[in-house]
Write an enzyme that holds these catalytic residues in place. Structure first.
Site, PDB file in Angstrom:
ATOM      1  N   SER A   1       0.848  -1.185   0.000  1.00  0.00           N
ATOM      2  CA  SER A   1       0.000   0.000   0.000  1.00  0.00           C
ATOM      3  C   SER A   1       0.884   1.235   0.000  1.00  0.00           C
ATOM      4  CB  SER A   1      -0.905   0.009   1.237  1.00  0.00           C
ATOM      5  OG  SER A   1      -0.130   0.156   2.423  1.00  0.00           O
ATOM      6  N   LYS A   2       0.250   2.403   0.023  1.00  0.00           N
ATOM      7  CA  LYS A   2       0.992   3.664  -0.069  1.00  0.00           C
ATOM      8  C   LYS A   2       1.959   3.857   1.094  1.00  0.00           C
ATOM      9  CE  LYS A   2      -2.396   6.217  -2.822  1.00  0.00           C
ATOM     10  NZ  LYS A   2      -3.321   7.373  -2.871  1.00  0.00           N
ATOM     11  N   ARG A   3       1.694   3.208   2.216  1.00  0.00           N
ATOM     12  CA  ARG A   3       2.618   3.397   3.347  1.00  0.00           C
ATOM     13  C   ARG A   3       3.982   2.757   3.077  1.00  0.00           C
ATOM     14  NH1 ARG A   3      -1.000  -0.320   5.286  1.00  0.00           N
ATOM     15  NH2 ARG A   3      -0.204  -2.370   5.897  1.00  0.00           N
ATOM     16  N   HIS A   4       4.056   1.885   2.082  1.00  0.00           N
ATOM     17  CA  HIS A   4       5.332   1.273   1.698  1.00  0.00           C
ATOM     18  C   HIS A   4       6.029   2.081   0.601  1.00  0.00           C
ATOM     19  CE1 HIS A   4       2.904  -2.290   3.124  1.00  0.00           C
ATOM     20  NE2 HIS A   4       3.941  -2.302   3.930  1.00  0.00           N
ATOM     21  N   GLY A   5       5.409   3.164   0.168  1.00  0.00           N
ATOM     22  CA  GLY A   5       5.949   3.948  -0.942  1.00  0.00           C
ATOM     23  C   GLY A   5       4.951   3.960  -2.082  1.00  0.00           C
TER      24      GLY A   5
END
Length: 522
Positions: free
Chosen positions: A275-279
């Site tokens: 997800s976006k929290r991983h980039g």
């Protein structure tokens, strides 16, 4: 068997890396088997589906280098994703379709779904459900209180004609539910996972058609795959729980089932779903950052698949030749941005300079490299003058090619080589503090300047002889001479080979930059 596979994304946002990987596995399999690759848009989410997302999906697949035999398409603007995003509304792009099994948008196939739903109702294998939202919520809460999986209790399974008439008169709009067998087991052979089984009693009477008349995913996908003669369903293993419901539909219709292959999910470094929290997870982001499509295709192929010898770098032809669904992993793949960055650098290093330049004429961070370079050299202060020094720009790029990891980094890597003069802001603070402030640097630079000034042949070989001889004669280590000289002419501690750099800059600019360094920093 004639191989026909499909990639069927929902157009509710950008093309996600996971979706791109699924498309790639389908495309590779079709290419290898001499089959047909189909793009189908599953746009039954009326609230979130957008034309912009359809454009992004089509552009992303085109950028990766995948083509499809059937499905929607449009002519990609020369400006790529940037132009698509910025294109005025009044210049709306026309989406066309190719193939004899269309339309390839689910919202244009509604009558087909209603026809097949009605057939199952007539055969006693589906029924209309008139339950109100409040009733369904009550069922769900009761199941949770009793620690049971929440599922529909089948109360509308055997309504009489009188009951249905009463509900209709009350103004209730029914959904259509499938009559799931309440006993037995539904199983299938998965190419990746082997035999997979589900107990029917754990499944519910799932909705096939919503009260609006639009189909649910499980129903529409079966009708579409049957109508489009899909032979293999290759998709993420997050869909594996949907498969028994779909198989029951195939059996209810008396249709031959496709072969299933559920490929592993892509996870972030912490083991959770990517997800976006991983980039960044958008394919468009990586295009605009300056990743090469060849590198991205190569990396995506290795997320959940590998050869016996663990080969890392592939040409497109090698991927097609060596790809195998049987060698897909069962366990989840971990997305590693650093490995992707490394791989991109590997591809850039192998490119011929003209090929690399061809990539640079495409939009990067909403700009073309020529716009970035415009005006940084007195030699082409006007945009039209750029072509006059194009060869010089290519040489500058080739000098830094070994260190380039992203296309977007190139302007910053070569800008100092193209400028006529450097200014204080062009010198890295660390370089000034760590290299120029060392005792004896002023003398070293003065001596080197004088020797270089006497050179008539400012070739790389002659420059190296002069500078190395000076280091030997003065009793200094080469690093004591090389580092200050590099900082003086570039403002940086890193760069291409020193002597190649000096030769490229030319005698006049080298002397001017050494003089500037001595005057302003020493």
């Amino acid at each position: 068997m004639s191989v026909r596979v499909r990639f069927a994304p929902s157009p509710t946002g950008y093309l996600h890396l996971g979706g791109a990987r699924t498309a790639l596995f389908n495309w590779l399999f079709a290419q290898q088997q001499g089959g047909t690759f189909i793009l189908r848009i599953e746009d039954t989410d009326e609230v979130r589906s957008t034309d912009e997302a359809v454009l992004a999906i089509i552009h992303g697949l085109n950028w990766l280098g995948m083509d499809w035999d059937e499905g929607p398409y449009f002519e990609i603007p020369t400006g790529g994703a940037v132009e698509l995003r910025e294109k005025p509304k009044e210049k709306k792009i026309e989406i066309k379709q190719k193939g004899k099994y269309g339309p390839y948008f689910q919202m244009k196939r509604l009558e087909l779904y209603r026809k097949y739903a009605e057939k199952l109702i007539q055969d006693g294998k589906a029924y209309r459900c008139y339950c109100l939202y409040e009733q369904l919520e009550e069922m769900r809460k009761k199941a949770l209180e009793e620690k049971r999986p929440p599922k529909y209790d089948g109360r509308c399974r055997n309504l009489t004609a009188k009951d249905e008439k009463r509900y209709v008169e009350e103004g209730r709009k029914p959904v259509v539910r499938f009559k799931t067998p309440q006993e037995g087991v539904t199983e299938f052979e998965d190419i990746v996972r082997g035999k997979v089984s589900f107990e029917n009693k754990l499944l519910d009477d799932f909705v096939m058609l919503k009260s609006s008349g639009t189909p649910t995913y499980n129903f529409a996908v079966v009708v579409d795959d049957y109508e489009m003669e899909i032979s293999h369903v290759i998709r993420g293993d997050d869909h594996i729980s949907n498969t028994p419901r779909q198989i029951l539909l195939y059996e209810a219709f008396g249709w031959e089932k496709p072969i299933f292959a559920h490929i592993p999910m892509i996870l972030g470094s912490d083991g959770s779903r990517l997800s976006k929290r991983h980039g960044a997870t958008s394919l468009e982001y990586y295009e605009n950052e300056g990743y090469l499509p060849e590198a991205m295709m190569n990396y995506l192929a290795l997320l959940g698949w590998a050869t016996e010898d663990s080969q890392q770098i592939f040409t497109q032809e090698e991927l097609i030749l060596k790809f195998s669904l049987e060698r897909c992993a069962k366990s989840a793949a971990i997305f590693d941005p650093q490995k992707l960055l490394w791989m991109n650098g590997e591809y850039i290093r192998k490119m011929k300079i003209d090929e690399l330049w061809g990539q640079l004429t495409k939009p990067i961070i909403n700009k073309n490299i020529m716009d970035v370079l415009k005006g940084i050299s007195v030699e082409f202060k006007e945009y039209e003058e750029f072509e006059k020094i194009l060869d010089k720009v290519k040489v500058a790029i080739s000098l830094e090619q070994e260190k380039i990891k992203l296309l977007k980094d190139i302007p910053n890597l070569i800008i100092y080589m193209l400028k006529e003069d450097l200014e204080d802001k062009d010198y890295e603070q660390e370089a000034k503090e760590r290299v120029l402030k060392v005792k004896g640097v002023k003398q070293i630079l003065s001596d080197c300047r004088n020797r270089l000034a006497r050179l008539e042949d400012f070739s790389e070989e002659k420059i190296e002889n002069v500078i190395r001889n000076y280091a030997t004669e003065s009793g200094r280590k080469t690093s004591e001479v090389f580092h200050p000289l590099r900082v003086a002419v570039s403002g940086r501690t890193r760069g291409p080979g020193l002597f190649a750099l000096l030769s490229f800059l030319g005698k006049e600019r080298v002397l001017k930059r050494i003089d500037y360094t001595i005057k302003n920093f020493l």
